[in-house]
Each structure stands twice: as structure tokens, then as C-alpha cells.
Design a protein around this motif. Structure first.
Motif, PDB file in Angstrom:
ATOM      1  N   ILE A 119       4.388  15.164 -10.098  1.00  0.00           N
ATOM      2  CA  ILE A 119       5.273  15.447 -10.940  1.00  0.00           C
ATOM      3  C   ILE A 119       3.925  16.375 -11.644  1.00  0.00           C
ATOM      4  N   ILE A 120       2.457  16.269 -11.313  1.00  0.00           N
ATOM      5  CA  ILE A 120       2.091  16.756 -12.126  1.00  0.00           C
ATOM      6  C   ILE A 120       1.934  18.970 -11.754  1.00  0.00           C
ATOM      7  N   GLN A 121       2.007  19.061 -10.179  1.00  0.00           N
ATOM      8  CA  GLN A 121       2.276  20.020  -9.826  1.00  0.00           C
ATOM      9  C   GLN A 121       3.099  20.663 -10.059  1.00  0.00           C
ATOM     10  N   LEU A 122       4.564  20.141 -10.230  1.00  0.00           N
ATOM     11  CA  LEU A 122       5.911  20.572 -10.217  1.00  0.00           C
ATOM     12  C   LEU A 122       5.820  21.022 -11.514  1.00  0.00           C
ATOM     13  N   GLY A 161       1.053  -1.391  -0.223  1.00  0.00           N
ATOM     14  CA  GLY A 161      -0.210   0.221  -0.143  1.00  0.00           C
ATOM     15  C   GLY A 161       1.126   1.433   0.192  1.00  0.00           C
ATOM     16  N   PHE A 162       2.099   1.055   1.238  1.00  0.00           N
ATOM     17  CA  PHE A 162       3.265   2.411   0.950  1.00  0.00           C
ATOM     18  C   PHE A 162       3.495   2.882  -0.793  1.00  0.00           C
ATOM     19  N   LEU A 163       3.989   1.247  -1.016  1.00  0.00           N
ATOM     20  CA  LEU A 163       4.969   2.065  -2.338  1.00  0.00           C
ATOM     21  C   LEU A 163       3.359   2.140  -3.213  1.00  0.00           C
ATOM     22  N   SER A 164       2.237   1.328  -3.797  1.00  0.00           N
ATOM     23  CA  SER A 164       1.329   2.085  -4.672  1.00  0.00           C
ATOM     24  C   SER A 164       1.184   3.576  -4.125  1.00  0.00           C
ATOM     25  N   ASN A 165       0.235   3.989  -2.714  1.00  0.00           N
ATOM     26  CA  ASN A 165       0.283   5.270  -2.594  1.00  0.00           C
ATOM     27  C   ASN A 165       1.495   6.518  -2.967  1.00  0.00           C
ATOM     28  N   TRP A 166       2.700   6.149  -2.544  1.00  0.00           N
ATOM     29  CA  TRP A 166       3.844   6.738  -3.267  1.00  0.00           C
ATOM     30  C   TRP A 166       4.309   7.071  -4.561  1.00  0.00           C
ATOM     31  N   VAL A 167       3.336   6.009  -5.615  1.00  0.00           N
ATOM     32  CA  VAL A 167       3.218   6.201  -7.028  1.00  0.00           C
ATOM     33  C   VAL A 167       2.412   7.633  -7.155  1.00  0.00           C
ATOM     34  N   SER A 168       1.160   6.910  -6.412  1.00  0.00           N
ATOM     35  CA  SER A 168       0.105   7.839  -6.624  1.00  0.00           C
ATOM     36  C   SER A 168       0.130   9.730  -5.969  1.00  0.00           C
ATOM     37  N   LYS A 169       1.151   9.459  -4.852  1.00  0.00           N
ATOM     38  CA  LYS A 169       1.704  10.688  -4.792  1.00  0.00           C
ATOM     39  C   LYS A 169       2.646  11.492  -5.412  1.00  0.00           C
ATOM     40  N   LEU A 170       3.593  10.560  -5.731  1.00  0.00           N
ATOM     41  CA  LEU A 170       4.724  11.180  -6.893  1.00  0.00           C
ATOM     42  C   LEU A 170       3.932  11.404  -8.073  1.00  0.00           C
ATOM     43  N   ALA A 171       2.772  10.603  -8.948  1.00  0.00           N
ATOM     44  CA  ALA A 171       2.053  11.443 -10.228  1.00  0.00           C
ATOM     45  C   ALA A 171       1.528  12.686  -9.759  1.00  0.00           C
ATOM     46  N   ASN A 172       0.888  13.046  -8.163  1.00  0.00           N
ATOM     47  CA  ASN A 172       0.538  14.359  -8.042  1.00  0.00           C
ATOM     48  C   ASN A 172       1.893  15.216  -8.161  1.00  0.00           C
ATOM     49  N   TYR A 182      -3.419  -1.729  -6.699  1.00  0.00           N
ATOM     50  CA  TYR A 182      -3.502  -1.449  -8.086  1.00  0.00           C
ATOM     51  C   TYR A 182      -4.863  -0.847  -8.284  1.00  0.00           C
ATOM     52  N   GLY A 183      -6.138  -0.449  -7.461  1.00  0.00           N
ATOM     53  CA  GLY A 183      -6.648   0.660  -8.254  1.00  0.00           C
ATOM     54  C   GLY A 183      -6.174   1.897  -7.641  1.00  0.00           C
ATOM     55  N   SER A 184      -5.285   1.765  -7.200  1.00  0.00           N
ATOM     56  CA  SER A 184      -4.686   3.132  -6.706  1.00  0.00           C
ATOM     57  C   SER A 184      -3.511   3.419  -8.022  1.00  0.00           C
ATOM     58  N   PHE A 185      -2.930   2.636  -9.034  1.00  0.00           N
ATOM     59  CA  PHE A 185      -1.958   2.423  -9.786  1.00  0.00           C
ATOM     60  C   PHE A 185      -3.131   3.048 -11.049  1.00  0.00           C
ATOM     61  N   ILE A 186      -3.803   2.461 -11.332  1.00  0.00           N
ATOM     62  CA  ILE A 186      -5.125   2.818 -12.556  1.00  0.00           C
ATOM     63  C   ILE A 186      -4.856   3.775 -12.089  1.00  0.00           C
ATOM     64  N   LYS A 187      -5.497   4.798 -11.469  1.00  0.00           N
ATOM     65  CA  LYS A 187      -5.870   6.047 -10.994  1.00  0.00           C
ATOM     66  C   LYS A 187      -5.359   7.382 -11.255  1.00  0.00           C
ATOM     67  N   SER A 188      -3.690   7.149 -10.540  1.00  0.00           N
ATOM     68  CA  SER A 188      -2.748   7.875 -10.864  1.00  0.00           C
ATOM     69  C   SER A 188      -2.546   8.020 -12.686  1.00  0.00           C
ATOM     70  N   ALA A 235      -1.620  15.353 -18.921  1.00  0.00           N
ATOM     71  CA  ALA A 235      -0.820  15.449 -20.787  1.00  0.00           C
ATOM     72  C   ALA A 235      -1.850  16.475 -21.025  1.00  0.00           C
ATOM     73  N   ALA A 236      -3.149  15.577 -21.294  1.00  0.00           N
ATOM     74  CA  ALA A 236      -3.960  15.753 -22.069  1.00  0.00           C
ATOM     75  C   ALA A 236      -4.401  17.349 -22.044  1.00  0.00           C
ATOM     76  N   MET A 237      -4.627  18.175 -21.113  1.00  0.00           N
ATOM     77  CA  MET A 237      -4.542  19.602 -20.853  1.00  0.00           C
ATOM     78  C   MET A 237      -3.830  19.773 -21.334  1.00  0.00           C
ATOM     79  N   MET A 238      -1.959  19.544 -21.027  1.00  0.00           N
ATOM     80  CA  MET A 238      -1.425  20.107 -21.698  1.00  0.00           C
ATOM     81  C   MET A 238      -1.156  20.640 -22.975  1.00  0.00           C
ATOM     82  N   VAL A 239      -1.602  20.122 -23.443  1.00  0.00           N
ATOM     83  CA  VAL A 239      -1.465  19.568 -25.409  1.00  0.00           C
ATOM     84  C   VAL A 239      -2.267  21.500 -25.927  1.00  0.00           C
ATOM     85  N   PRO A 240      -3.295  21.939 -25.343  1.00  0.00           N
ATOM     86  CA  PRO A 240      -3.945  22.921 -25.494  1.00  0.00           C
ATOM     87  C   PRO A 240      -3.646  24.271 -24.974  1.00  0.00           C
TER      88      PRO A 240
END
Length: 465
Positions: free
Chosen positions: A25-28, A12-23, A160-166, A174-179
Motif C-alpha cells: 500500500i505504501i509503495q502504491l 504467521g502467513f496471515l500476519s505476514n500478509w498484513v505486513s506485506k500488504l501494508a508495504n 502479533y509483533g508483525s501486525f503492530i509493526k505494520s 501517513a504522517a510523511m504524506m501530510v507535508p
């Protein structure tokens, strides 16, 4: 704490780390991209308008989170039929409420002069309304996604659910950054983001049906009695998105009214940097949440105490380490991150990092209350604390500038610590002295002697002639 619990916590910690890493990355990434292709005033107004739809997060009336807790406890007891009743009942309720809100949102935006109320100049009144509508749809779809993730949580596959959502969040970003990169304005950017989120929700629905065959989207198992039973804790859950919106967007709007869009950018970007530590703390909370629900359902008081102590200890350690790093390198990072568009301020960043330390303790401790659906009074305190903070944010920003606005954020954190700690200790059947002592103790499993003993047992013996 048995090996099965430790293994689930690790995954759970590893999956949540991936989720927070994604967030993270988005903020940065989004700040330098927006500031490169848009003007600072335009980006400041985008941040203000973007804060409005977040208030729609309370539209599910908390049934998504409450249903997740309930489904987890029922499934752990072997009652899949009961979990399916909760899922279908809450699915149709949340879908109906979100659909009604979406239908009403259009007429409300048509008659309300939003742009003039927000004092916008770079974004036209028409575009402002469409942006709020598009982003509002994205927020409403997120309420259904929360229930879909609960399906993975109740069968022990929340990593797994957290990873898919990330992945879905990263693709939508990424789609938002295109326009933005192609030179389009705020309205088109909001439309693309909403469309990407809609496709992500459909994909998540398909994956849940494929991975969990006993989860169905019909209404055969839906019961009004289930909704009635979960109404009280669900209504209380509304307080958290409201409080989060007040704490994040409400204070941002207060700074905008007091100081203007340019100061909103300075304040918002500095707080984003400080919240890197907060993201890691939230990762700890999300990891321990399902295990607290399981321990409470099994009436395992010893495990409850251990989970509470270790989660708070881990959150504080992570917060202190990241805060020290940010105090040293934060101003340098802020300068390079924004390309020099936002001036760094070490005092401002230091105050915001102090907020993170206070947040780390009460938010992690509150997991005991939230994961067991004993959060009614917690939600009331949170709304009260953040509401008071908004008032002080405006007043202190007017009198002391951005430093006063940052200092005002300490108010809600102090209020929450005074309520949460005693309440969580009561539920966990723990005492304050024992809890505080545990925060500075090394867990037995991590003691150097224990680690050396396990290491020596894992090595093969040396053969002698």
C-alpha cells in the motif's frame, strides 16, 4: 508436520500478509502522491537521496537477527533467563552502536559535499544533508525495533509483533504524506517521517514491556560473553542489509549516473511494480523462518526437509501466478498508477519479472541457512553477487539503456541460486532430485482425496427413518 506447526504457519502467513500488504500500500500510494505534488526531477532526486541512509541498516552488526534466532531457540527449550540475557546484552550493544553512528553522522555530513557528488539540482546542498540525517535516524531506530519484534517471536507471538509493526509503518507513512500534500519540500517531509518513526519505537517499547513481563530493559542480565558468542554470526548478518542496499539503491544510483533522474523514476517505478510478487515471496520466507529455527533446534531432520520443500514450492507458485498477472496487466496498471507521468514498457517489466522468479527460489531456500545461523558464506556470496551487478548495471545502462540495466539484475540472482540450493539441501539432509520432485508434487494434506475425506468426516450423517 503436526497440527501445531500448521496452525502457527497459518497465523504467521496471515500476519505476514498484513505486513506485506501494508508495504505494498505504501509503495502504491507514494508514487502517484509524490508525482502529483512534486515534479518528476524532484521526486527522482528524493529517491536518490533516500537511498543513502539505507546503508546505515548494517549498524547493528546483525545482532538483532541473530539474537532473535537465539532467543527463539532458548525460549522453546524453557530457558527464559538465557533469552533475557541475550535480549539485554544485544539491546545495549545495538543502542550503543546506533547512538555512536548517529553522533558521527552529523560531522560527516557537514564536511562531505553530498549534493555535488550525487549531481543534485532540485534539492539544495543544505537540505540534502538534513534529509540524509533525518532519514538516517529512522533507519537506526529500526535496528532497535527489530530486536523488540524478536521478543514477540521467541514466545510464539510473532504474528502479533508483525501486525503492530505494520500499523506503526502505515502511521509513519501517513504522517510523511501530510507535508507533501500541504506543499512542503523534501527536508520537512524527511523530518516528519523521522519524528513519526521515533514515536513508533517508543510505543513498541511500551507494548513489549506490557505484553512480556519477563522482558526487562535493564542491564542486570547483560553479559559480554553473550555478545562474544554471537559475534561471528552477527557480523555475517551485516552482509544482508549491505547486499540489499547494493541491490536496490546501488543499482538505482548506477542508473542515475548513467542515464539521469528521469530514467531513475521510470526504472524505479517499473521495478516497484515487479516487486509486488517479491513481497509475497518474502512473506513466505518470514512465515517459515521461526519454524525452521524450532525444527533445527529439535534436530528434527524430517520436519526440516518438509519445511524447506513446502516453502520453496509455495514461493514459486505465488511468484509464477503474480508474474503472469503482472505481464498481462502491468503496463496498464503502471500507466494509471503514475497518472501517465511514467511511460509503460512491457519489455522492461518482463525482464524485471524474470528477476523475481529467480529470486523466489534462492531467497526461500536460504531461510534454512539464515534461521539456523549458518549464513556466513551466504552473506559473502550475496555481497559479491550484488557488487558485480552494480558494475554491470552502469555499463549495460550506458550501452543499452533501461533494458540493459534491467537485464543486469539477473546476474546476482543466478549467482545466488548456484550457491544457496546445494548449501540448503546439505543442511536439510535432502537430495537435489528428491527436492526438485517435491516442487511438482501435491502435498498429501492438500490431495483431493484427503480433502474430500476430511470434508465428509466434518459433515453430520443423514438420519433415516
Amino acid at each position: 508436520m503436526d497440527s501445531g506447526t500448521k496452525r502457527r504457519l497459518l497465523l504467521g502467513f496471515l500476519s505476514n500478509w498484513v505486513s506485506k500488504l501494508a508495504n505494498t500500500i505504501i509503495q502504491l500510494i507514494q508514487v502517484p502522491v509524490f508525482l502529483h505534488f512534486w515534479s518528476v526531477p524532484l521526486y527522482g532526486e528524493w529517491m536518490i537521496v533516500n537511498s543513502i541512509p539505507s546503508y546505515l541498516a548494517f549498524s547493528n552488526i546483525g545482532f538483532g537477527s541473530v539474537a532473535g534466532n537465539e532467543m527463539t531457540m532458548l525460549t522453546s527449550a524453557g530457558d527464559r533467563e538465557g533469552a533475557l540475557r541475550v535480549f539485554q546484552s544485544c539491546w545495549w550493544l545495538v543502542a550503543g552502536i546506533c547512538g555512536s553512528v548517529a553522533v558521527l553522522l552529523g560531522p560527516v555530513l557537514y564536511f562531505v559535499p553530498v549534493a555535488s557528488g550525487l549531481k543534485l539540482h532540485e534539492i539544495s546542498p543544505s537540505d540534502t544533508k538534513w534529509i540524509i540525517f533525518y532519514l538516517g535516524l529512522s533507519v537506526l531506530l529500526g535496528q532497535l525495533e527489530q530486536l523488540l519484534q524478536s521478543a514477540y517471536t521467541c514466545i510464539g507471538r510473532y504474528p502479533y509483533g508483525s501486525f503492530i509493526k505494520s500499523v506503526i509503518s502505515l502511521l509513519a507513512f501517513a504522517a510523511m504524506m501530510v507535508p507533501v500534500v500541504l506543499g512542503y519540500g523534501a527536508r520537512t517531509t524527511a523530518l516528519v517521517f523521522a519524528a513519526a518513526n521515533g514515536l513508533g519505537t517508543v510505543l513498541l517499547c511500551i507494548l513489549v514491556r506490557r505484553d512480556i513481563p519477563w522482558i526487562e530493559y535493564g542491564w542486570r542480565h547483560a553479559r559480554f560473553s553473550e555478545i562474544r558468542r554471537l559475534t561471528a554470526p552477527a557480523l555475517a548478518f551485516m552482509g544482508f542489509p549491505i547486499g540489499n542496499a547494493l541491490n536496490l539503491q546501488g543499482t538505482l544510483m548506477a542508473v542515475g549516473y548513467a542515464l539521469g533522474p528521469t530514467d531513475v523514476v521510470i526504472f524505479g517505478t517499473a521495478r516497484t511494480v515487479s516487486r509486488v510478487a517479491l513481497q509475497m515471496v518474502q512473506m513466505v520466507n518470514s512465515t517459515f523462518w521461526p519454524e525452521v529455527s524450532l525444527a533445527y533446534g529439535a534436530k528434527n531432520e524430517e520436519l526440516m526437509r518438509t519445511l524447506h520443500r513446502r516453502s520453496c514450492q509455495m514461493a514459486l507458485i505465488i511468484a509464477f501466478v503474480i508474474v503472469l498477472c503482472m505481464m498481462s496487466f502491468g503496463p496498464w496498471f503502471l500507466t494509471h498508477w503514475t497518472g501517465g507521468h511514467v511511460p509503460p514498457s512491457r519489455p522492461l517489466l518482463s525482464i524485471l519479472l524474470g528477476v523475481v522468479i529467480l529470486y523466489a527460489l534462492w531467497s526461500t531456500s536460504s531461510t534454512v541457512l539464515v534461521a539456523t545461523n549458518l549464513h556466513q558464506r551466504l552473506a559473502s556470496w550475496y555481497i559479491a553477487g550484488t557488487s558485480i551487478t552494480i558494475v554491470f548495471t552502469y555499463l549495460l545502462a550506458k550501452s543499452h539503456g533501461l533494458y540493459g540495466a534491467a537485464a543486469s539484475l539477473l546476474i546476482s540472482e543466478l549467482i545466488m541460486n548456484c550457491y544457496v540450493l546445494p548449501s540448503s539441501l546439505h543442511v536439510a539432509k535432502d537430495t537435489f532430485p528428491a527436492f526438485m520432485a517435491s516442487l511438482v508434487q501435491i502435498p498429501p494434506s492438500l490431495h483431493p482425496r484427503q480433502l474430500l475425506a476430511r470434508l465428509s468426516r466434518s459433515k453430520p450423517g443423514l438420519e433415516t427413518e
